[in-house]
Structures are given as structure tokens and as C-alpha cells.
Design an enzyme around this catalytic site. Structure first.
Site, PDB file in Angstrom:
ATOM      1  N   HIS A  45    -110.045  68.243  56.463  1.00  0.00           N
ATOM      2  CA  HIS A  45    -111.248  69.047  56.329  1.00  0.00           C
ATOM      3  C   HIS A  45    -111.133  70.022  55.163  1.00  0.00           C
ATOM      4  O   HIS A  45    -112.085  70.248  54.424  1.00  0.00           O
ATOM      5  CB  HIS A  45    -111.479  69.807  57.637  1.00  0.00           C
ATOM      6  CG  HIS A  45    -112.767  70.545  57.695  1.00  0.00           C
ATOM      7  ND1 HIS A  45    -113.946  69.933  58.045  1.00  0.00           N
ATOM      8  CD2 HIS A  45    -113.075  71.831  57.423  1.00  0.00           C
ATOM      9  CE1 HIS A  45    -114.925  70.822  57.997  1.00  0.00           C
ATOM     10  NE2 HIS A  45    -114.424  71.978  57.630  1.00  0.00           N
ATOM     11  N   HIS A  92    -120.915  69.133  60.886  1.00  0.00           N
ATOM     12  CA  HIS A  92    -120.306  69.761  62.057  1.00  0.00           C
ATOM     13  C   HIS A  92    -120.297  68.736  63.182  1.00  0.00           C
ATOM     14  O   HIS A  92    -120.838  68.963  64.260  1.00  0.00           O
ATOM     15  CB  HIS A  92    -121.042  71.044  62.445  1.00  0.00           C
ATOM     16  CG  HIS A  92    -120.131  72.219  62.554  1.00  0.00           C
ATOM     17  ND1 HIS A  92    -120.258  73.189  63.504  1.00  0.00           N
ATOM     18  CD2 HIS A  92    -119.039  72.565  61.822  1.00  0.00           C
ATOM     19  CE1 HIS A  92    -119.296  74.090  63.338  1.00  0.00           C
ATOM     20  NE2 HIS A  92    -118.548  73.736  62.336  1.00  0.00           N
TER      21      HIS A  92
END
Lengths: 742, 253
Positions: A45, A92
Site C-alpha cells: 500500500h 478503500h
């Protein structure tokens, strides 16, 4: 001892080689706090370990770009004088799969702060969502929760959610995708970067107190989902939109105030990433004292404070001597703030806690020394088989009217008002074209006659069948959506949602998709200014359909030129720009009616695409078109039906050709747009198209109460608009509310 | 004319209201903070929409205690026009300047869309430019707009003509299908007895520019200006700031 150690780094998502690399960089073994810091910053990420090389292929400069990738958001110049546009999108996904309301809400909160960190006021949000099939109760729960989360957060902070897209496909059953794009406006002089420079300058913490929530969220976001994922709810953060609203107002006042050196969201990996990344950009170090960090509860240790992903926090680097003024501004906005440290010349991140040094790590080891992988890439073994489609063996449905109704009632095509009426799409008073009105959202730049056009797009079916072409189409379609409103496409952000890059077929697919996107961005003159990568979207080993999502920004010089998608009344000519080929591969029709996802996706000629888009924009500027709608999911028949539904008027089409009627009506050939024009304006439109070498033909006329399509002299379908409306408008609503009533 | 737009922490239509007055109406507006003790020299007050104090607890329940609300109550007490939009309406109910409450929407979901409204009373300071029974179009955007009051209060509101707007269809029929949130008697906006305090859920400030849902909101703001000018004219002729007649000429309390 050794076993425990292994358990700790492996438990944090690092492999043995990565651990050895950390030891080498430090010249010693890291302590637990340091190991946690490496684990989050070296997560996929944050570090883009598997994607960094691919991302370099995107064109990132030229045109309107003021700030390209590497900052919190991209910034472009839309020709609106001193006003610049900042924008970015982010995923998300994992949090939304586990806790849909908070997952989506904090996704909105995070992307708002990324745009805010550039010194911009957020003015618009868009969402690109993917879910499984709505007949499953859990999918309905996920959709309701995600929509409520976006609504609850976005509405409350006062940023309109003006557009986006949703698709439903069984492949997202366990892994919904929530990609959020935010657009902000800033005066050029307020452009701010996330940089910690100037030794002696103050490191100021602004916003909510730090709690134990969201610890290791970035690591979680880089891991696969499994049967135990719901037990990871504590890794999901909790959003407080009221705090965010105050944070927005306070930060804008801070950057206006003039003594801010840099500002960064404490998003993924919280205090660790914000300190490390700002210091790395400034070529400096940072020393902080965790005892000064506002904390929600007593007894938190250094590891927890450094890795917390508590929301609504910003790190602000302030010129030495101006901290008190910063604290005063925060106080007036009812926000906590604290001077927690100082910028130092020595390029290390030094963390003190309770009088001791809890961590001391070279900044660049955290940010630049993460390993970069170049994993093997092999085409999926069954790719050729998937691409095979023998039209001779595909039966033609007898009743094409029923096919049209079936497509209009499929959730991916159906009316999305159940979703978007839950979003405040008008707060801010600048929404010119909100959801459902045009191919892209159009938002005025206040104080000017200009507007930005905003779109998000992606079609995983095409990417699955041919990732290169699918990647090109994602960009081309987003740009086409923008062009349909009359705007000029300018720049791109993206989210790359894929499965595990350690699987050669997944990585090959991603690489091809990125190549295709890059090719299209070059051809259309729309550089990439940033985005994010979401990998390991898998459930028990099965990856999601490959889903690159493109977010695009364009500019409209006069907002009065904005063109909607609905027919405007009776008696206008319906014009098709572009060419229909016998292409059914990867179509919604093939999936919804024949239950097949196969064949080659439609081909794309980028040069024709560029010319087509220029015709749309020119025609809008000359006020020659009454409506414009791009032909996409469901083909020509669905596109014209949508124009009828948006305008509340029928249409009569006369088509001819040698190809099968289902391909003519429901095939998804690219680079096509349906226009409606006044009869007297047709010669001028035809001339514009001819100048650019774009095929243009009158295919019918608006009017009446039904959509009637004649193919080669025979009526292929005749359906009342009321009937289209009933099926299209009721589809999602009845799926969402029906079962409870039963 | 000068208008005060009150800004609470969490207000989010304050800038829109300000712009509607300045750019739409061409008059002056100032933003006044929640912790101000006076409003300054203004002719009108707007309590804008948004989520004051996050709408935590209950919409408007915390805002009613903001210091500025005393000044707003005093301004209203003197007969000055006070317009509460959306969250502003909720605050006016919580603080007791208007009766009733706003409950969560019947569908339990936030709803954002244009609605039709029937002007039930064209005699208030806010509706002078409309015809009685005129159908106008304004957007709504709220999660808690479901108006409720006890039946005695409703009867009183009806009797005194204080129901200013009702939700209706495009032809002006008040039907349950045209009611977006379940409000009792399709009430979209009400005023106080004197007529100078109006609360409504729809957003007139989002209907002032040509690219918006409509420009009917601008007519509401223009009505207030007309009323202020005529009351000023009366003041010059010795008639102090006029207690607005809320209802077809009946005396007001």
C-alpha cells in the site's frame, strides 16, 4: 527466540529477505517499534513494491500538469486564471469488505485530506464501486453500508458527491471495491507540498487525538481476505466527519496564513508515514516526542502511537517561531494541536517516548529502500479460450424488446438513483450537471464561467479478456464521457485494483492493462498525475476481476455549453457518431442474456477516438447539440433508451446493415456517441465530423411515447418509454427493499 | 440590505447562502461566528444548512446553546426576518422559535433531489413575490426532515396560516407520493406567529443561478428585500418596524 522473532515480522507482513534487508540497512536488528514502522512503510500500500516499475510507464508530464505523481494529489492548470485543480483517487477496498460503513466513510475522509494537503478546498467527490450480485443478502448489506458511509461522511463535511459509477459482478462477491476520487480548487499561491524542510522548523500535530484504532491498516490493506478477515475489524478506522470539517477549515486558514512549510495527511501508517515521507521529500530528518502527541487513552506504547491510523489528523511543518499562531487557529476551530517535534538536518527519524529513544531509523531506509520486485508475468493459461467466441453458434433471441428490458433492468445498467439520491450532490452551489444528467459530472469553478467535467470509468470484463485493450478503453471511455459534456479531457488519476501480484497471470494482466492505459493517455494527451494501487484483492486464493479504474478531469470554457445526456424534446434528429462493427465480445448483452464472459473486447482506434472527442467538444462549443451520450454497456439500443429515459421522450430509429441485429443493437463498438440535434443544425454537425474524418449518420428522430427501432425495414423492437422506465428505475430499488417486504 | 449568515462548527451551506445573497440577490452578506454575542447591524439573519456540531446527539440540539443564538432570538423578537434552511430549520425548532420537531426521514435514508412545493401563504415576508397556491421547485438534501408536531399545534398552524410550504406534485396536488420524508401534513416549511421567522427543509440558496434546479429560491430572497423596503418606508412614515401579518390580515400575537 528466533521463532518468536520470525513470527513477529511475518505477522507484520514482511518476508524473511525483507527482514534481512532491514537488518542490513540498520546495521543491527530493529526493535519492535522500528520493525512495525518498516512493516507499514514497506507494505504494498505504501511502497508499491510490485507496481513501482509499472507505474513508471505512465506519461506524467506535459499538458496541464502542475504537480505530477509523488505528492498527496496531482495539480493541473485548467486555464481559470489563478485557480488550480487538485485531484486524486484512492481505494478503500479491504476496510469496506469488513466494515462497509466505516470503511467507505474513512475512504472519503482520507482522500479529502490528500487534496487538502495540497492547499486545496475539496469541492467534489466521485465514487467507483464494485459489488457482487444483489440477490445475495450480504452483498446488499455491503452496498447499503458503503453508500450510507459515503453519504454519512461526504454530506456532513459539505463536499458534494457529484458522480461515479457502479458495476455488479459475481467476481466481487467477497471483495467489494470502493474507489473514491476527490477534486479540489486552490489559488496558485496556496499550493502546498508535503515537505519537511528547514532544520529547526516545528513539527505540529493537528486534529483528533490518537487512539488504538486502525493499527496496521496499511498492512491489512496489503493482505488477502479470508474467513477470518472480519476479526480484523479493529484494523478498520472510525470516521468523525465533524472533526474533518473543522480540519478542512482550519488547514485552509493555516495555509493562507503563510507560515506553513509543508502539510501531510496522517493516513495509512499514520504518524510513521507522515513523518518519514515529509522528511524524505525535504532531504531532512525529524525528531518527535510521543509524550506530546494528543492521545485518546492512557498507556499507549510507542508502537501503538506510531502505527495508529486514527482519522482526521494532519502533520504540519511550521516555520520556527510561528507555532503559537498555528495553535491559536486550531483552537478557534475547536481542534487539538501540539508541537510534537522539530525538523533536523540529520536524515533520521528519531522517536522519543517516556524519556528514551523508542526508534531511530534513517529516513530513506523507510521510504526509498523498500525492495522493488519485478515478478514473473505469464498470460493466463485459458486466455485464448476466453477470447474465442463463435457468433455462428450464438443463438439470436427472438424478442429484442425483451432483451432491451432485461439489459435495462440489470443492476449495472439500471438507474442508480437509489444510490445517488443518498448523496448531497449539490452542496457548494456549483453543481451544473449532477449524477444521472450527463456522461460526466460538471462543476462550476466559482467566480468564473468555467467548469470542470469529472468522470470515473473502468470495465473489468474487457480487461479480463484483453487487458491491453481493456486498459486503453478505460481511459478512452472516461475521456469520451468528459467530451460528451462538451469539455476537453486534461488529466488522469487511477486506482489499479488487482489480485496478488505474486501470481504471474495476475501480474501479466496488470502489466498489460497499465501498458494499454499508458498508450491511451499518450494518444489522448491526458497525463497521469497520481493514483493508487490496491493489490492482493483475493478471497481464499481467488482474485477479483482485474479492475483498473480511471478518474479524469476535463475543462469546459463556458459552463452554459454543458451538454446533458437526455433528449430535449420532440422532433430532433438522432445522430450516431462513429461506426458500429459486429462486436459482441465482452459485452453486457453476452453476460446478461447468454451468461457468457468471452470473446475479444471491442477494438479501439485511438486516433479515431481523439477525433471523435474533438467533434463532440466543438459541437458543444458551437451550441449545435441538444444531447450527447456515449455508447457503452448495452450498446446502441441501451444508449438511446437512456437518452429517452433521461429526457422523458420517445424515439424512432431506422438502422440498416448486414450484421446480426443483436450486434447492431447491443454490441459495444467503441468510439461512438449518440447526439440529438435540431434539424437545421445537422449540416453543421455533419461538416464538423467530415472535417475530422469521423463517420456521422442520422439514425432517427426523437418524439412519441415509445422507443421503436426498425432494422432493414422490419420493426426489431417497439417498447413504450413508460415500460422502459418502470424496469430501469425500479431495478435496484426493488432488489434493495424487496426481500425485506416479502 | 445586509444579511448575517450564522456559521456554526459543522455548518456547510454558509458559503452557499452567502453567495446567494451577494451574487444572486446583489446585496451584502457577512458571516457571523457561533460564538459572537451580537449580529452587527444587519437586516436579515440566515441560519444555514449543514451538520452543526456534527448533528451528533440530534440535529440542532447543541447549536441552540451557541452564544449567537441569544442575539438571533433578540433579532427575531424585534421582528427582524430570520430564515432557517434545513439544519437552520432544525435549530429554530430546537431553540423554540418555531414549534415541532424534525425526525429522521420515513425511509431512514438521506435524500437529495428536487421537489415541488405549494406556496400556502404568500403573505409572509419571505413569500410576497409568489402567488397563493403557486407551485415552485427547490432541492432538498437531508436525512432528518420529517416534520412532526402534536395535533393541537398542527391545527393552530393551519388556522393561523403558518404552514408556508407543502410538498406537492408538479400540478400542486399534495399527495403522499410527493412527500419525500414523511412530514406530517406534507409540511415543508412553517413560520412563527408574527411571520418573521421561517424554517424550511428545502434549499432556496441552491436555486438562484441559471444552471441550478430553478431560480425560485431567488424569488424568496427578493421577497424579503421587498418586505424590508416596504417596512422601512413605513418606518419613515412613523410606522415602526412592522409586525408582519402572518396570515391573511389577521392580527398577530
Amino acid at each position: 527466540m528466533m521463532d518468536n522473532g520470525q513470527a513477529s515480522w511475518r505477522g507484520m507482513g514482511l518476508n524473511d529477505d525483507e527482514y534481512a534487508r532491514i537488518c542490513r540497512l540498520l546495521g543491527r536488528a530493529p526493535n519492535r517499534v522500528e520493525l512495525g514502522m518498516f512493516a507499514v512503510l514497506w507494505s504494498e500500500h505504501c511502497a508499491y513494491k510490485h507496481s513501482r516499475r509499472l507505474l513508471k510507464r505512465f506519461p506524467t508530464s506535459g499538458g496541464a500538469v502542475v504537480v505530477g505523481p509523488g505528492e498527496n494529489a496531482g495539480v493541473i492548470d485548467v486555464g481559470a486564471g489563478e485557480t488550480l485543480v487538485a485531484f486524486r483517487c484512492e481505494s478503500h477496498n479491504r476496510p469496506s469488505a469488513v466494515e462497509p460503513y466505516q470503511g467507505a466513510a474513512t475512504g472519503v475522509g482520507g482522500i479529502l485530506r490528500d487534496v487538502l494537503a495540497m492547499g486545496a478546498r475539496p469541492v467534489a467527490l466521485l465514487d467507483s464501486l464494485r459489488f457482487g450480485e444483489l440477490r445475495e443478502e450480504r452483498v446488499r448489506y455491503l452496498l447499503s453500508g458503503v453508500v450510507a458511509g459515503i453519504s454519512g461522511y461526504g454530506n456532513s463535511v459539505g463536499v458534494p458527491t457529484v458522480g461515479g459509477e457502479i458495476q455488479f459482478d459475481a467476481g466481487y462477491r467477497h471483495n467489494p471495491l470502493v474507489n473514491v476520487m476527490c477534486v479540489g480548487l486552490l489559488p496558485r499561491r496556496r499550493l502546498t507540498r508535503a515537505v519537511a524542510a528547514g532544520p529547526g522548523n516545528a513539527v505540529v500535530y493537528v486534529g483528533s487525538a490518537t487512539g488504538r484504532d486502525g493499527i496496521h491498516g496499511a498492512t491489512f490493506a496489503s493482505d488477502e481476505l479470508g474467513s477470518k478477515s472480519e476479526s480484523r475489524r479493529p484494523a478498520v478506522q472510525i470516521g468523525d466527519p465533524f472533526a474533518e470539517k473543522r480540519l478542512i477549515e482550519a488547514c485552509l486558514e493555516l495555509v493562507d496564513h503563510g507560515h506553513v512549510v509543508g502539510i501531510q495527511d496522517m493516513g495509512a501508517a499514520g504518524l510513521t508515514s507522515s513523518c518519514a515521507e515529509t522528511a524524505a521529500r525535504g532531504g531532512c530528518g525529524i525528531e518527535i516526542d510521543l509524550d506530546r502527541v494528543p492521545q485518546r487513552e492512557p498507556g499507549m506504547d510507542a508502537y501503538e502511537i506510531m502505527l495508529s491510523e486514527s482519522q482526521e489528523r494532519m502533520l504540519v511543518i511550521v516555520q520556527q517561531g510561528y507555532e503559537d499562531e498555528v495553535h491559536e487557529i486550531c483552537r478557534r476551530h475547536g481542534l487539538a494541536s501540539a508541537s510534537i517535534g522539530v525538523v533536523i538536518g540529520e536524515p533520521v527519524l528519531r522517536v522519543r517516548h517516556r524519556g528514551e529513544i523508542a526508534a531511530e531509523v534513517p529516513v530513506r531506509a523507510l521510504t526509498d529502500e523498500a525492495p522493488v520486485y519485478d515478478p514473473p508475468a505469464i498470460p493466463p493459461a485459458d486466455l485464448k479460450e476466453r477470447q474465442a467466441l463463435d457468433l455462428d453458434r450464438l443463438p439470436q433471441p427472438g424478442d429484442l424488446g425483451q432483451v432491451l428490458l432485461k439489459l435495462l433492468g440489470s443492476p449495472t445498467v439500471a438507474d442508480k438513483s437509489w444510490v445517488y439520491t443518498q448523496y448531497d450532490y449539490e452542496v457548494g452551489g456549483a453543481t451544473v450537471m449532477g449524477p444521472g444528467r450527463a456522461d460526466a459530472a460538471v462543476v462550476r469553478i466559482p467566480g468564473t464561467e468555467r467548469a470542470v467535467a469529472l468522470a470515473m470509468d473502468g470495465n473489468s470484463r474487457y480487461v479480463r479478456l484483453d487487458p491491453f485493450t481493456g486498459g486503453m478503453i478505460a481511459v478512452a471511455e472516461a475521456a469520451r464521457n468528459i467530451a460528451c459534456t462538451g469539455a476537453r479531457p486534461l488529466a488522469v488519476t487511477n486506482c489499479l485494483n488487482f489480485g496478488s501480484p505474486e501470481k504471474p497471470d495476475v501480474f501479466w494482466t496488470m502489466r498489460e492493462a497499465v501498458e494499454g492505459m499508458s498508450r491511451a493517455c499518450e494518444a489522448l494527451g491526458t497525463p497521469v498525475t497520481g493514483g493508487n494501487v490496491s493489490l492482493y484483492n483475493e478471497h481464499e486464493g481467488t482474485p477479483i476481476p482485474p479492475t483498473p479504474v480511471v478518474g479524469m478531469v476535463g475543462v469546459l470554457e463556458r459552463l452554459d455549453d454543458a451538454v446533458g445526456m437526455g433528449f430535449q424534446g420532440e422532433g430532433d434528429l438522432i445522430v450516431l457518431l462513429g461506426e458500429t462493427r459486429e462486436e459482441l465480445g465482452g459485452s453486457e448483452y453476452l453476460a446478461a442474456v447468454h451468461g457468457q464472459v468471452r470473446g475479444a473486447p471491442p477494438s479501439l482506434d485511438l486516433d479515431l477516438e481523439r477525433r471523435l472527442q474533438a467533434v463532440c467538444a466543438d459541437a458543444a462549443r458551437k451550441r449545435l447539440v441538444r444531447s450527447a451520450h456515449d455508447v457503452s454497456d448495452g450498446g446502441l439500443a441501451v444508449t438511446v433508451a437512456e437518452c429517452c429515459l433521461a429526457g422523458g421522450v420517445g424515439a424512432r430509429l431506422e438502422l440498416s446493415g448486414e450484421m446480426r441485429a443483436d450486434a447492431l443493437l447491443f454490441g459495444e463498438s467503441q468510439s461512438r456517441v449518440v447526439l440529438s440535434v435540431r434539424e437545421e443544425d445537422w449540416p453543421a454537425v455533419r461538416e464538423l465530423a467530415q472535417e475530422r474524418g469521423v463517420p456521422a449518420a442520422v439514425i432517427g428522430r426523437t418524439g412519441g411515447r415509445e422507443l421503436a427501432v426498425n432494422v432493414n425495414g422490419r420493426w426489431a423492437l417497439v417498447v413504450p418509454v413508460d415500460e422502459l422506465n418502470r424496469v430501469w428505475r425500479g431495478a435496484i430499488e426493488s432488489l434493495m427493499t424487496g426481500p425485506e417486504e416479502a | 440590505m445586509k444579511c448575517a449568515v450564522v456559521v456554526f462548527p459543522g455548518s456547510n451551506c454558509d458559503r452557499d447562502a452567502h453567495r446567494a445573497v451577494v451574487d444572486g440577490l446583489g446585496e451584502q452578506a457577512v458571516c457571523v461566528r457561533h460564538d459572537a454575542n451580537d449580529l452587527g447591524d444587519v437586516d436579515m439573519v440566515i441560519l444555514p444548512g449543514g451538520f452543526s456540531y456534527g448533528d451528533y446527539l440530534r440535529p440542532g440540539a447543541i447549536a441552540r446553546f451557541a452564544p449567537v443564538m441569544e442575539a438571533v432570538a433578540a433579532f427575531a423578537g424585534e421582528g427582524g426576518p430570520v430564515l432557517g434552511i434545513c439544519n437552520g430549520f432544525q435549530i429554530l425548532c430546537e431553540v423554540g422559535l418555531l414549534p415541532g420537531v424534525l425526525r429522521p426521514n420515513a425511509a431512514q435514508r438521506f435524500v437529495c433531489r428536487p421537489v415541488h412545493l405549494r406556496v400556502e401563504n404568500a403573505g409572509t415576508p419571505f413569500t410576497g413575490r409568489f402567488r397563493p397556491g403557486q407551485v415552485i421547485r427547490l432541492p432538498i438534501a437531508h436525512g432528518q426532515g420529517n416534520y412532526f408536531a402534536p395535533v393541537e399545534v398542527l391545527e393552530e398552524l393551519e388556522r393561523e396560516g403558518r404552514i408556508v410550504f407543502r410538498y406537492c406534485d408538479e400540478r400542486g396536488n399534495v399527495t403522499s407520493g410527493a412527500n419525500p420524508n414523511g412530514s406530517v401534513r406534507s409540511i415543508a416549511g412553517i413560520c412563527n406567529r408574527r411571520g418573521n421567522v421561517l424554517g424550511l427543509m428545502p434549499h432556496p440558496e441552491r436555486a438562484v443561478e441559471r444552471y441550478m434546479t430553478s431560480t425560485d429560491g431567488l424569488e424568496l430572497f427578493r421577497s424579503v428585500r421587498d418586505w424590508l423596503m416596504s417596512s422601512r418606508a413605513k418606518a419613515v412614515t412613523g410606522d415602526a418596524r412592522q409586525p408582519a401579518t402572518a396570515v391573511d390580515g389577521r392580527p398577530t400575537a
